[in-house]
Motif scaffolding. Structure first.
Motif, short mmCIF file in Angstrom:
data_model
loop_
_atom_site.label_atom_id
_atom_site.label_comp_id
_atom_site.label_asym_id
_atom_site.label_seq_id
_atom_site.Cartn_x
_atom_site.Cartn_y
_atom_site.Cartn_z
N ASP A 146 36.29 35.51 42.93
CA ASP A 146 35.42 36.59 43.42
C ASP A 146 35.96 37.13 44.74
O ASP A 146 36.02 38.34 44.95
N ARG A 147 36.37 36.21 45.62
CA ARG A 147 36.94 36.62 46.91
C ARG A 147 38.24 37.39 46.68
O ARG A 147 38.48 38.42 47.32
N THR A 201 37.48 40.93 45.48
CA THR A 201 37.02 41.77 46.59
C THR A 201 38.19 42.22 47.46
O THR A 201 38.30 43.40 47.81
N GLU A 202 39.07 41.28 47.81
CA GLU A 202 40.25 41.62 48.62
C GLU A 202 41.15 42.62 47.90
O GLU A 202 41.64 43.57 48.49
N ASP A 208 40.38 44.73 45.46
CA ASP A 208 39.76 46.05 45.33
C ASP A 208 40.00 46.88 46.59
O ASP A 208 40.40 48.04 46.52
#
Length: 151
Positions: free
Chosen positions: A112-113, A116-117, A119
């Protein structure tokens, strides 16, 4: 009627889209426990980690120096992208360690992290580089879909 070859910027976006899809597939691994899940996560993460690391390595080693020569005004953006590559690489190492330790829930948190990074990183890279890449007419020492190809 011949079909036009996509510009280098469009190819970059396509490579990013493929990476986004690979990360999404890894994040969507079933929530079952046991060796099957660990193997599934290992396969997804290996694919994502190896390709993404190669993609960023070729950008840093071949594409970004070429773009710096083509357009020196891109230097601040290229430096930021290099720093973001270091952050993404750190997350990839964390994911790899968690996969090896068979910690599926923590792997998902790290994925998930990573998503996010990536994106944010891909959006910034596309904002700054797609137009310049699409304007290039000569050979480029980089192929976004084949990160193992180094100049």
């Amino acid at each position: 009627m011949s079909q036009q070859t996509p510009g280098w910027g469009d190819r970059l976006v396509a490579a990013h889209d493929a990476l986004r899809g690979s990360v999404a597939a890894a994040r969507a691994a079933p929530s079952a426990n046991g060796a099957g899940l660990a193997e599934q996560l290992r396969n997804h993460c290996e694919t994502v980690c190896v390709y993404l690391h190669g993609h960023h390595t070729t950008e840093d080693g071949a594409l970004f120096p070429h773009l710096a020569d083509v357009d020196p005004g891109l230097a601040p953006a290229l430096e930021r992208l290099r720093r973001e590559h270091v952050v993404v690489d750190r997350i990839l190492r964390d994911v790899d360690a968690l996969v090896a330790a068979v910690e599926p829930e923590r792997v998902r948190e790290e994925l998930d992290r990573l998503a996010t990074e990536l994106d944010a990183h891909f959006a910034y890279e596309e904002e700054w580089l797609v137009a310049t890449l699409n304007a290039l007419t000569g050979p480029v020492p980089w192929d976004p879909h084949r990160p193992e190809r180094l100049p």
